[in-house]
Design a protein around this motif. Structure first.
Motif, PDB file in Angstrom:
ATOM      1  N   UNK A  83       0.838  -1.203   0.000  1.00 18.33           N
ATOM      2  CA  UNK A  83       0.000   0.000   0.000  1.00 18.33           C
ATOM      3  C   UNK A  83       0.874   1.253   0.000  1.00 18.33           C
ATOM      4  N   UNK A  84       1.997   1.192   0.715  1.00 15.03           N
ATOM      5  CA  UNK A  84       2.913   2.346   0.732  1.00 15.03           C
ATOM      6  C   UNK A  84       3.493   2.564  -0.663  1.00 15.03           C
ATOM      7  N   UNK A  85       3.916   1.490  -1.316  1.00 16.35           N
ATOM      8  CA  UNK A  85       4.512   1.614  -2.660  1.00 16.35           C
ATOM      9  C   UNK A  85       3.504   2.204  -3.634  1.00 16.35           C
ATOM     10  N   UNK A  86       2.250   1.726  -3.549  1.00 14.39           N
ATOM     11  CA  UNK A  86       1.217   2.241  -4.475  1.00 14.39           C
ATOM     12  C   UNK A  86       1.056   3.750  -4.327  1.00 14.39           C
ATOM     13  N   UNK A  87       1.307   4.245  -3.110  1.00  9.90           N
ATOM     14  CA  UNK A  87       1.140   5.683  -2.868  1.00  9.90           C
ATOM     15  C   UNK A  87       2.459   6.427  -2.977  1.00  9.90           C
ATOM     16  N   UNK A  88       3.504   5.735  -3.424  1.00  7.08           N
ATOM     17  CA  UNK A  88       4.796   6.403  -3.614  1.00  7.08           C
ATOM     18  C   UNK A  88       5.511   6.716  -2.324  1.00  7.08           C
ATOM     19  N   UNK A  89       5.178   5.982  -1.268  1.00  4.81           N
ATOM     20  CA  UNK A  89       5.818   6.240   0.020  1.00  4.81           C
ATOM     21  C   UNK A  89       6.948   5.227   0.221  1.00  4.81           C
ATOM     22  N   UNK A  90       8.121   5.728   0.464  1.00  5.28           N
ATOM     23  CA  UNK A  90       9.267   4.842   0.700  1.00  5.28           C
ATOM     24  C   UNK A  90       9.159   4.260   2.111  1.00  5.28           C
ATOM     25  N   UNK A  91       9.458   2.980   2.225  1.00  5.07           N
ATOM     26  CA  UNK A  91       9.535   2.353   3.553  1.00  5.07           C
ATOM     27  C   UNK A  91      10.990   1.925   3.752  1.00  5.07           C
ATOM     28  N   UNK A  92      11.566   2.344   4.856  1.00  4.49           N
ATOM     29  CA  UNK A  92      12.956   1.946   5.092  1.00  4.49           C
ATOM     30  C   UNK A  92      13.128   1.536   6.544  1.00  4.49           C
ATOM     31  N   UNK A  93      14.183   0.798   6.800  1.00  2.00           N
ATOM     32  CA  UNK A  93      14.462   0.378   8.177  1.00  2.00           C
ATOM     33  C   UNK A  93      15.944   0.614   8.481  1.00  2.00           C
ATOM     34  N   UNK A  94      16.358   0.168   9.640  1.00  2.00           N
ATOM     35  CA  UNK A  94      17.772   0.292  10.031  1.00  2.00           C
ATOM     36  C   UNK A  94      18.260  -1.131  10.304  1.00  2.00           C
ATOM     37  N   UNK A  95      18.428  -1.918   9.240  1.00  2.00           N
ATOM     38  CA  UNK A  95      18.563  -3.368   9.404  1.00  2.00           C
ATOM     39  C   UNK A  95      19.823  -3.809  10.124  1.00  2.00           C
ATOM     40  N   UNK A  96      20.815  -2.944  10.189  1.00  2.00           N
ATOM     41  CA  UNK A  96      22.037  -3.390  10.869  1.00  2.00           C
ATOM     42  C   UNK A  96      22.180  -2.808  12.265  1.00  2.00           C
ATOM     43  N   UNK A  97      21.163  -2.047  12.691  1.00  2.39           N
ATOM     44  CA  UNK A  97      21.315  -1.322  13.950  1.00  2.39           C
ATOM     45  C   UNK A  97      21.390  -2.248  15.160  1.00  2.39           C
ATOM     46  N   UNK A  98      20.550  -3.300  15.173  1.00  2.00           N
ATOM     47  CA  UNK A  98      20.442  -4.076  16.408  1.00  2.00           C
ATOM     48  C   UNK A  98      20.802  -5.549  16.240  1.00  2.00           C
ATOM     49  N   UNK A  99      21.380  -5.896  15.088  1.00  2.31           N
ATOM     50  CA  UNK A  99      21.609  -7.332  14.838  1.00  2.31           C
ATOM     51  C   UNK A  99      22.682  -7.923  15.761  1.00  2.31           C
ATOM     52  N   UNK A 100      23.688  -7.117  16.108  1.00  4.55           N
ATOM     53  CA  UNK A 100      24.717  -7.635  17.030  1.00  4.55           C
ATOM     54  C   UNK A 100      24.080  -7.860  18.402  1.00  4.55           C
ATOM     55  N   UNK A 101      23.276  -6.880  18.820  1.00  2.00           N
ATOM     56  CA  UNK A 101      22.605  -7.035  20.117  1.00  2.00           C
ATOM     57  C   UNK A 101      21.695  -8.253  20.111  1.00  2.00           C
ATOM     58  N   UNK A 102      20.989  -8.468  18.997  1.00  3.25           N
ATOM     59  CA  UNK A 102      20.079  -9.632  18.906  1.00  3.25           C
ATOM     60  C   UNK A 102      20.891 -10.930  18.965  1.00  3.25           C
ATOM     61  N   UNK A 103      22.020 -10.953  18.259  1.00  2.00           N
ATOM     62  CA  UNK A 103      22.848 -12.177  18.267  1.00  2.00           C
ATOM     63  C   UNK A 103      23.434 -12.413  19.660  1.00  2.00           C
ATOM     64  N   UNK A 104      23.876 -11.336  20.318  1.00  2.00           N
ATOM     65  CA  UNK A 104      24.445 -11.500  21.668  1.00  2.00           C
ATOM     66  C   UNK A 104      23.369 -11.958  22.653  1.00  2.00           C
ATOM     67  N   UNK A 105      22.156 -11.426  22.500  1.00  2.00           N
ATOM     68  CA  UNK A 105      21.070 -11.845  23.407  1.00  2.00           C
ATOM     69  C   UNK A 105      20.760 -13.335  23.185  1.00  2.00           C
TER      70      UNK A 105
END
Ligand SMILES: NC(=O)c1ccc[n+]([C@@H]2O[C@H](COP(=O)([O-])OP(=O)(O)OC[C@H]3O[C@@H](n4cnc5c(N)ncnc54)[C@H](O)[C@@H]3O)[C@@H](O)[C@H]2O)c1
Ligand SMILES: O=C(O)CC[C@@H](O)C(=O)O
Length: 525
Positions: A83-105
């Motif tokens: 639905x966001x793409x149809x309306x021309x809205x970009x969706x982005x994330x911060x995919x590397x922000x918490x992966x080390x913390x997730x792996x350590x947990x």
């Protein structure tokens, strides 16, 4: 006009500060209800959300100014991306922000489960000293099964390898090369993985195929005494079935950090001492939260300024080398689109974008989108972003083509656009990647355009520049830089002049009357 950003996530201040320092107005609306968010969203250009914030098509309909949605973490399953793409809205994330913390947990949970740390600690707090009850097992030499060998799964594999674990895994999309590099023996089917594992950890997204992926049949197929960890997404383990197998002693311990509905204060596992439950702590480190905040601020700003959003999830993912090659050209392309549209005075019917030299092998799509963005934004034709470039172009009757040529002449690389009869080409200069116009309407020039410029085309004759200079001087407009291109075969010249100060319509009329001009355009970038 100041761009507005709405934040529904309790972001670390650093990211918010960076956005306000860059001139954005940032408002916080933490954990809004659906109704609160829907009634607030209309004026906002960007939205930064928590995974609990549902962004569906009805919210997007209310979000009439929205250009970009940011998620300060990995998961975007709360956002209707289509639905966001149809309306021309970009969706982005911060995919590397918490992966080390997730792996350590994950490692913390594996170790805590293997050594009964929560139960032992609780017993100490009750004034007891019990050792034999908490006999544990080593990770060393045990088989760890990893489901999902993406960013977090890969980091867990590296850490578990350091503990001397034997690694097996299942991920239909993981390449054999990656598995080999991680030292993981990959299986196409789940069955042999379930049968061999002493420890199982999942690092999967929540999708139709992973929801309930582990139910009674899968738990039954596991070794007796297996230890399970889910620090990825709630719902991957069927909690009722899991509780049955924990109660039966088939599963020695389970550790869960993500729940299907959060906050979660009750679940079928809450009654078991050998169920370690943490309240979605994987990303809860100072480092991960700071990274998430500053990274999402950077990506949202890039999206709002028409730049490349490296982590956009509804645009074709660009390999880093492609991103590096074309990213700096986005601004130049947007500028050329705007310039061509201003010179034409209308939206072009056709648009060609040609990548030359070092860009010849690059994907032209993001640059085409930037040109269209520049051209159409200037014409104020509504919401536009790289996510819907081609479909908006076709809605506005613009036929687009792309091409590439190896020879960029005296430049390492360049982009040339032809919008109907208007041609503009640009290259980048220096370490700052400053855009320079190197050709305009077939005239060879070399100039970095300023915010306001005048472009004159006239039959070449001595004294023209003097006349122009005098009129502009009388109007208190200062010429800061100027380039002259000529077409000797047509006895024509084009002057690209950067100016400071107001150049009114009256001044433009005086210029038109004073010399025999073919064209005069005022360009504002
Ligand atoms: N709790 C946290 O703090 C936290 C932090 C980061 C990520 N996560 C979650 O962990 C999960 C993994 O994150 P990531 O960054 O590694 O994601 P990723 O996209 O890098 O990796 C996911 C992997 O799962 C694989 N996969 C998808 N469907 C599968 C299936 N049916 N069977 C087997 N493998 C499958 C994909 O091929 C991919 O390699 C995500 O769901 C994310 O939401 C949680
Ligand atoms: O911050 C959260 O609550 C979610 C974190 C994690 O699951 C993610 O998606 O990045």
């Amino acid at each position: 006009m100041t761009k507005k950003i709405l934040v529904t996530e309790d972001l670390v201040q650093e990211g918010i500060d960076s956005l306000t320092e860059h001139g954005y107005e940032v408002d916080m609306l933490i954990d809004p209800t659906v109704e609160e968010l829907a009634s607030a969203i209309a004026p906002y250009d960007a939205l930064i959300v928590h995974p609990n914030t549902v962004v569906d098509s009805s919210l997007l309909d209310a979000a009439e100014n929205l250009k970009i949605i940011g998620r300060a973490g990995v998961t975007v399953d709360n956002i209707d991306i289509e639905a966001a793409s149809e309306r021309g809205v970009i969706v982005c994330n911060a995919p590397n922000s918490n992966v080390i913390s997730a792996a350590e947990h994950t490692m913390a949970l594996l170790l805590a489960a293997a050594r009964h740390i929560p139960e032992a600690s609780a017993s100490m707090h009750e004034g007891q000293w019990r050792r034999a009850d908490f006999m544990g097992s080593e990770l060393f030499g045990k088989t760890l099964a990893i489901f999902g060998l993406g960013r977090v799964g890969g980091l867990v594999a590296e850490r578990a390898a350091a503990f001397g674990m034997n690694l097996i895994g299942h991920d239909p999309y993981c390449s054999p090369e990656r598995a080999l590099h991680l030292g993981v023996t990959l299986y196409d089917d789940m069955a042999p993985v379930l049968a061999q594992a002493d420890f199982i950890t999942v690092h999967l997204p929540r999708t139709v195929s992973t929801l309930g992926m582990f139910g009674a049949d899968e738990f039954a197929a596991m070794k007796d005494g297996v230890v399970l960890v889910n620090a990825a997404r709630g719902g991957i383990f069927n909690m009722d079935a899991l509780a049955d197998f924990v109660a039966a002693g088939k599963i020695a311990a389970v550790a869960v950090d993500s729940f299907e509905a959060e906050p979660c204060t009750d679940s079928p596992l809450h009654e078991f001492e050998n169920a370690i439950l943490t309240p979605h702590l994987s990303p809860m480190t100072h480092e991960a939260q700071r990274r998430a905040s500053t990274q999402i601020a950077e990506y949202v700003e890039a999206g709002l300024e028409g730049g490349m959003v490296a982590t956009a999830v509804n645009l074709s993912p660009l390999p880093p080398e492609v991103f590096d090659a074309i990213g700096p050209y986005v601004h130049a392309c947007k500028m050329m689109g705007s310039m061509a549209s201003q010179i034409l005075g209308h939206t072009p019917k056709s648009l060609k974008v040609e990548l030359a030299g070092g860009l010849a092998d690059a994907d032209p799509a993001p640059l085409l989108a930037a040109v269209l963005d520049g051209g159409l934004s200037y014409r104020r034709l509504g919401a536009f972003s790289a996510a819907n470039a081609e479909s908006v172009a076709s809605q506005h009757g613009i036929s687009v083509t792309t091409a590439s040529v190896r020879d960029a002449g005296e430049y390492a690389s360049s982009v040339r656009i032809v919008a109907d009869e208007v041609e503009v080409a640009a290259t980048l200069f220096g370490t700052e990647h400053t855009p320079r116009i190197i050709s305009l309407m077939g005239y060879k020039i070399d100039i970095a355009p300023a915010t306001t410029s005048l472009v004159f085309e006239y039959v070449d004759a001595p004294g023209r520049i003097g006349v122009i200079g005098t009129i502009l001087g009388d109007a208190a407009a200062n010429i800061t830089t100027m380039q002259i291109g000529t077409k000797p075969e047509e006895s024509c010249a084009l002057v690209y002049m950067n100016v400071e100060g107001d150049v009114s319509e009256a001044v433009l009329d005086r210029l038109r009357g004073a010399i025999d001009l073919r064209n005069l355009w005022k360009i504002t970038l």
